[in-house]
Design a protein around this motif. Sequence first.
Motif, PDB file in Angstrom:
ATOM      1  N   GLN A  74     112.383  32.908  25.226  1.00  0.00           N
ATOM      2  CA  GLN A  74     112.173  33.245  26.745  1.00  0.00           C
ATOM      3  C   GLN A  74     110.704  33.740  26.876  1.00  0.00           C
ATOM      4  O   GLN A  74     109.982  34.361  26.219  1.00  0.00           O
ATOM      5  N   ALA A  75     110.324  33.423  28.156  1.00  0.00           N
ATOM      6  CA  ALA A  75     108.928  33.820  28.858  1.00  0.00           C
ATOM      7  C   ALA A  75     109.217  34.461  30.134  1.00  0.00           C
ATOM      8  O   ALA A  75     110.204  34.171  30.925  1.00  0.00           O
ATOM      9  N   GLN A  76     108.263  35.621  30.463  1.00  0.00           N
ATOM     10  CA  GLN A  76     108.340  35.968  31.769  1.00  0.00           C
ATOM     11  C   GLN A  76     107.111  36.402  32.089  1.00  0.00           C
ATOM     12  O   GLN A  76     106.384  36.948  31.248  1.00  0.00           O
ATOM     13  N   GLN A 111      99.536  44.451  37.403  1.00  0.00           N
ATOM     14  CA  GLN A 111      98.680  45.541  38.713  1.00  0.00           C
ATOM     15  C   GLN A 111      99.884  46.314  39.311  1.00  0.00           C
ATOM     16  O   GLN A 111     100.087  47.447  39.320  1.00  0.00           O
ATOM     17  N   GLU A 112     100.822  45.300  39.932  1.00  0.00           N
ATOM     18  CA  GLU A 112     101.863  46.052  40.668  1.00  0.00           C
ATOM     19  C   GLU A 112     103.183  46.329  39.523  1.00  0.00           C
ATOM     20  O   GLU A 112     104.134  47.074  40.112  1.00  0.00           O
ATOM     21  N   ARG A 113     102.962  46.080  38.402  1.00  0.00           N
ATOM     22  CA  ARG A 113     104.051  46.413  37.410  1.00  0.00           C
ATOM     23  C   ARG A 113     105.501  45.732  37.940  1.00  0.00           C
ATOM     24  O   ARG A 113     106.531  46.436  37.786  1.00  0.00           O
ATOM     25  N   ILE A 114     105.315  44.624  38.385  1.00  0.00           N
ATOM     26  CA  ILE A 114     106.580  43.922  38.672  1.00  0.00           C
ATOM     27  C   ILE A 114     106.752  42.710  37.914  1.00  0.00           C
ATOM     28  O   ILE A 114     105.786  41.883  37.740  1.00  0.00           O
ATOM     29  N   ALA A 115     107.902  42.175  37.620  1.00  0.00           N
ATOM     30  CA  ALA A 115     108.233  40.832  37.244  1.00  0.00           C
ATOM     31  C   ALA A 115     107.874  39.768  38.320  1.00  0.00           C
ATOM     32  O   ALA A 115     108.676  40.062  39.357  1.00  0.00           O
ATOM     33  N   VAL A 116     107.315  38.840  38.263  1.00  0.00           N
ATOM     34  CA  VAL A 116     106.729  37.831  39.257  1.00  0.00           C
ATOM     35  C   VAL A 116     108.124  36.887  39.402  1.00  0.00           C
ATOM     36  O   VAL A 116     108.473  36.382  40.387  1.00  0.00           O
ATOM     37  N   ALA A 117     108.721  36.662  38.162  1.00  0.00           N
ATOM     38  CA  ALA A 117     109.937  35.928  38.182  1.00  0.00           C
ATOM     39  C   ALA A 117     110.970  36.100  37.056  1.00  0.00           C
ATOM     40  O   ALA A 117     110.364  36.739  36.228  1.00  0.00           O
ATOM     41  N   ALA A 170     104.628  29.170  37.557  1.00  0.00           N
ATOM     42  CA  ALA A 170     104.542  30.782  36.850  1.00  0.00           C
ATOM     43  C   ALA A 170     105.441  31.559  38.156  1.00  0.00           C
ATOM     44  O   ALA A 170     105.931  32.501  37.561  1.00  0.00           O
ATOM     45  N   ARG A 171     105.724  31.057  39.194  1.00  0.00           N
ATOM     46  CA  ARG A 171     106.311  31.844  40.236  1.00  0.00           C
ATOM     47  C   ARG A 171     108.022  31.778  40.014  1.00  0.00           C
ATOM     48  O   ARG A 171     108.735  32.357  40.585  1.00  0.00           O
ATOM     49  N   THR A 172     108.259  30.251  39.617  1.00  0.00           N
ATOM     50  CA  THR A 172     109.872  29.954  39.683  1.00  0.00           C
ATOM     51  C   THR A 172     110.150  29.816  38.106  1.00  0.00           C
ATOM     52  O   THR A 172     111.550  29.743  37.823  1.00  0.00           O
ATOM     53  N   GLY A 173     109.308  29.578  37.288  1.00  0.00           N
ATOM     54  CA  GLY A 173     109.652  29.164  35.929  1.00  0.00           C
ATOM     55  C   GLY A 173     110.013  27.712  35.835  1.00  0.00           C
ATOM     56  O   GLY A 173     110.661  27.028  34.638  1.00  0.00           O
ATOM     57  N   ALA A 174     109.933  27.047  36.798  1.00  0.00           N
ATOM     58  CA  ALA A 174     110.390  25.453  36.672  1.00  0.00           C
ATOM     59  C   ALA A 174     109.482  24.816  35.746  1.00  0.00           C
ATOM     60  O   ALA A 174     108.188  24.875  36.034  1.00  0.00           O
ATOM     61  N   VAL A 175     109.964  23.993  35.210  1.00  0.00           N
ATOM     62  CA  VAL A 175     108.849  23.194  34.325  1.00  0.00           C
ATOM     63  C   VAL A 175     108.383  21.943  35.053  1.00  0.00           C
ATOM     64  O   VAL A 175     108.928  21.233  35.700  1.00  0.00           O
ATOM     65  N   LEU A 176     107.003  22.005  34.912  1.00  0.00           N
ATOM     66  CA  LEU A 176     106.396  20.943  35.664  1.00  0.00           C
ATOM     67  C   LEU A 176     105.807  19.653  34.720  1.00  0.00           C
ATOM     68  O   LEU A 176     105.582  18.657  35.389  1.00  0.00           O
ATOM     69  N   ALA A 177     105.712  20.060  33.541  1.00  0.00           N
ATOM     70  CA  ALA A 177     105.464  18.961  32.560  1.00  0.00           C
ATOM     71  C   ALA A 177     105.682  19.471  31.327  1.00  0.00           C
ATOM     72  O   ALA A 177     105.663  20.607  30.948  1.00  0.00           O
ATOM     73  N   HIS A 178     106.236  18.481  30.324  1.00  0.00           N
ATOM     74  CA  HIS A 178     106.350  18.838  28.945  1.00  0.00           C
ATOM     75  C   HIS A 178     105.698  17.458  28.342  1.00  0.00           C
ATOM     76  O   HIS A 178     106.199  16.452  28.517  1.00  0.00           O
TER      77      HIS A 178
END
Lengths: 1101, 220
Positions: A557-559, A564-570, A607-615
């Motif tokens: 998994q990746a996150q 800076q804000e110390r929050i998970a983006v997605a 990076a914001r949704t985790g959707a795969v754009l290309a593999h």
Amino acid sequence: MRACPGEAELERLASLDERAVERTLARHVERCAACRAKLEAVRANNRFLAHVASDLADALGEVVSGAAREPETRPLPAPDSIPGFQIIDEIGRGGQGVVYRAVQIGTRRPAAIKMLLAGAFATSRQLHRFERETELAAGLRHPNIVTVFQSGVAADGGRYVAMEFVQGVPLDQFVANTLGLAAGSGKARADAIVRLVLQVARAVGHAHTAGVIHRDIKPGNILVDPKGVPRVLDFGLARSTNSGAAAATQVTQDFAGTPAYAAPEQLSEEHETTDARGDVYSLGVVLYRLLTGAAPYPCEGPLVLVARHVAETPPTPPSRHVPRLPADVQTIVLRCLAKDPERRYASASALADDLEDYLAGQPISARRDSAAYVLRKLVLRNPASSSAAAVVALTVLLAAVGFALLAADLDRSRRDAEAALSDSTVQRARMMAMAGDPQQAETLLWREALRAGIVTDDFALRNGTPEQRRSIWSLAEFYARLPRVMRARTEGVCTSVGLDMDRQELWALHGDGSRSTWSLDGQFVGRTPELTPLTPWAETAMASPNGRYVVLQGGGQAQVWDAQERIAVAPPFPCIQPAYYARIDDECQVVVYGNTPETGAVRVTDARTGAVLAHLDPTISGHVARSGTAGEVEVLAGTRNMPVPQLLAGRAPDWSFGPLPGIGDMLDTNVLGGIRNLTPTRDGGLIAASVDCHLYLFGRSPEPTLVAHVEVPTKGIDRLAYDEGEESIIVAGRDGLLARYAVPGLEQLSLLQTGQVPFALASMGTPPMVALAILGGGVDVYMASDHPWCTKISSTPCTHASVDVSTLGALAWGDDDGKLHIRPSEAGDVLAIDAHDGVVTSVAMSPDGSRVVTAGFDGAIREWGIDGSPIRDVAVGLTPVSSVTYSPDGRSIASGQTSGTVHVWRDGRPALSLRTDTFRVPMVAFSPDGESLLCAGVNANAATATVFDLESGTIRYELGGHGIAIRAVAWSADGTMVATAGDDRTVRIWNATDGRELQAITGLPWGPYDIAFHPEGTVLFAVGPGGAIIVADTLAGVELAKLPVHDRHVFSIAIDPDGTTLYTSGEDPGIGVTDLCHLLGFIRGNEGYWRSAGVPADPDP
Amino acid sequence: MPQPDPMGRDPLGRVALGTRTTTRLLDDLRDRANAPAWEAFDARYRPILTAFAHRLGFAGDDAAELAQQTLAEFSRAYAQGRYQRGQGRLSSWLIGIASHVGSQLRRNRARGGGAVALDSQTDGQPGSACDDEHALQAAWDRERDRAAVAEALAILRETSRVKTETMRAFELFAIRGVPAEEVAAQCGISVDAVYVIKNRLTGRLREIVAELTIAYDEGG
């Protein structure tokens, strides 16, 4: 039936062969079930102990005796497979292995081959040490050392050492045969033994100088050949095979071998720290036993007892055994046998010196500081000139102060020994640094520095000790070659680092997402709390180049986090495995990640949704980089050589990837490995790519073009980064190389060997500062520049014979094209004035900085304003002038001529004309009070420097001792010291009041052309043919450091009045400006790391 | 009376492993949030794996890397339920992973993926033993024994209710090889007592080593 045997008896039974058990007892045990069970248990226990003996010893951290260890039963390697040698027969067997007589096939010379036992090396470290030391030993060439021809691995895997075959007898046997027994013997016998041991000590000293310690000096390892010449055997063997547990396996309960000659530290837990002084101790035991025929203390019985005697029992004075033994010999022996290594001779050479002094009737150093002793020696050597009355009077006086002197004597001896040892360690470290072993060198230097209580306030250390000055300058020398700004400690490997030049801070990302920060002077600032790790072992944690966003990967998994804000983006999203690297852009648009180059695949994720754009297909391998900032993101991927490397690029919105045409054809297809690193410039116009050790720069305008290519001298390029201005590329090699190449031509700008394997790389600032996260943990920051502490002021492309600096920082220098160059201020332009016909030999600035005086081979002396305007011709038509200078009040000018004449002008008018007894006066210098003039001198044989009294025009005193030319002279700023430098490669320091010699700094690599005192007077700088500035301690009389500044001859050096900047000129087409504060900054930036680490152990004691 | 430490630590703060009272480690590892269990697992196997890597010819950072990758891979595999206790011993599983990682590392390096720190004992052939099953098992056993003996000695010291002098006598005689008479004199006991101590404590040590050997191999 006899009674059940006791524990001890059972134990004895258990250790015996079944058939050897006494009949009665055996009958009892056979019939008694309890005894049988007990006996079996004892045997099982003993078998178990024997089986785990070495493990237990390791666990205990101590040595294990032969009693608990199974005997070495492995067969010795066959002796028929040594390349280049023909084995003849076996000579002997010992604890280390078997020795064979052999013949070297090529030369037919006889040889001895020692085959080592397969179990001689308990650890790979010991084996490695053995290999290194035998290699060193093979380089030893000394008439008293048995030459090692070669060492290596025999065909059957065993280790061997082939050496010169010596037909001889052990030293003790030779002494017994030729000099008889000790009893009743006197000086003649003692002198004969001393002569033998002197040769041995010289040999051992020679080995020490080469970095080889014997560690097993004993008569059996010293063979005396038929000509009576002692030859020392087995250098490099004992140290490797006798350390630690292996040593003890040789020791049985009844040994009377090596431990009898071992130093206390060799038999203690600190045996790893044994150094050259251990050999000195062993030589002392050898000498003692040869002289007396006895041991210095009881040394028979169990190891623990012997060890205790060695450590605690004072040696019996040799004179108890041999009453007529000369006192000096006894003193020497007892100094060797001091329990504390620091009280012994620092090296075998020092011991040899004393033995030699004894034989020559000179005072020995072991007693040199004793006034009574020196007096007695002098009286004995010069009986005619010593009146009896004086002797009596002095003896009474000395008796009164005898005890005080003795106490002081002992203390001084201890301090001397400490200083000598420390000095030898520092010298060893300096050599290591030169030889390309910076890591060990740095450890040793800091060890000695911390022991000396290093103070990093300044380089003069007027109130510091010689050890403190030596420490700071040896470190300056080290960091002058390896310009590391700072070193930070981390727990584990940091996978992402960055530099914040605004805040002057370094940050490093840890595996748990936390971030540590240090100021660039090495101070730890703080660590942010951890971000939630995904697994117990975070596989990767990578930050965006600006440090704001962090990608954590692990457990498939990746996150993405906004650090800076110390929050998970997605929320976490699945990623490919194994995760090997990740890239995220500064705007947090895409995450690019992949696994290892071998099993590689590359995936691009929103990076914001985790959707795969290309593999990208798994067959694709290589590194990935990202370019673009303002809304347009591009991902680049490299492939391996299948069949040729490709460079793929893909963009939003469709993320379809295609190859950049022609790239594969531009690469050297003979190089395997594919494209591993890719780094585009910010606008994507240039792409740096690496394949193995090749660095390529591609342009895109719009079709790809090869801009430049260079082969980097590394085993493989691991990381790439541009500098902040994208004017150069930083390359980190997996072998520790850190190089910088210019963009776009890839000309090499700098090359450093850091000795560290990089894991992450970041660069910032100009000249670039490079942060390297190290594979073993920690972060280093380097200046990616050759000698960043030294800048060059460009000048005409010719030789510059002289440079000077004023109190206000104005600078002037002359060239051999007749030009005077003036830089009125640091920010000002450089003026160039036609000053002389031909070479400008000397330039001096007036103390107020308003005028410059020049001299030339044209025989003219001219004075100029700081703006380059001519003031006056002080003189013309003289013989060629070598040197010119101002007096401290600025009103007088003095010159030195090729004729040996010295002229002085006062307010522009001739005041004095002085003759020296030399052919030429290459340098003149006024004393700080302006009352004396110091003149260097070149003469055919006995050159002298002359000090004139300017009021009377008479000679105050002359300074000699150099023998040949004295080319440079200098006064200390306070006027108390004078220095002269000669072609005898020596700088001498003199008392300025009476011309008494205070110190001699000998053994310089060349005769200096110029010298300058530091304003504090504690150190002196010398320049000459070597291109480096040599730094010497004027109080201790030793060389401290060499700072590489120029490539060729350096003719002149000047130091600014606050002692922080050195200016040098010579054959290089530029004036060197050495910033000592910069160097000090390196030391301070690394100081915190080493202080927090504590005094490190000698990595190679 | 001291309460048992919920993290399974002994009075010195170490994680007590291998004794029969310790909960089986592998059961605890099912809970990925059980940090102490993972910590204990790491503490137990990382040194063995590092030493094992040395035996395979890797040195320095490469050995550490092999250990790290093996542990990470085990963690992943275990979480995915790929390891079933009934299918084989834990040690075999770890050897398999380490061997695979070692081969990967070797291939990676051979293709230019980074310098390999060589252990000179293998004469510059890192990972050459990776394919020899017997050699792998022997290397593992050797390192396991070494770790087990070290831990057993520590446990013996902590759990044996013997006087300090008794333990000293044992260490002097059984480990350092000091003669019984000398030990007796030093410790103020009889020679017979020295032998009794040796046999009593050696017996206990054998038991602990046997337990630990099983624990290391089975993960118990």
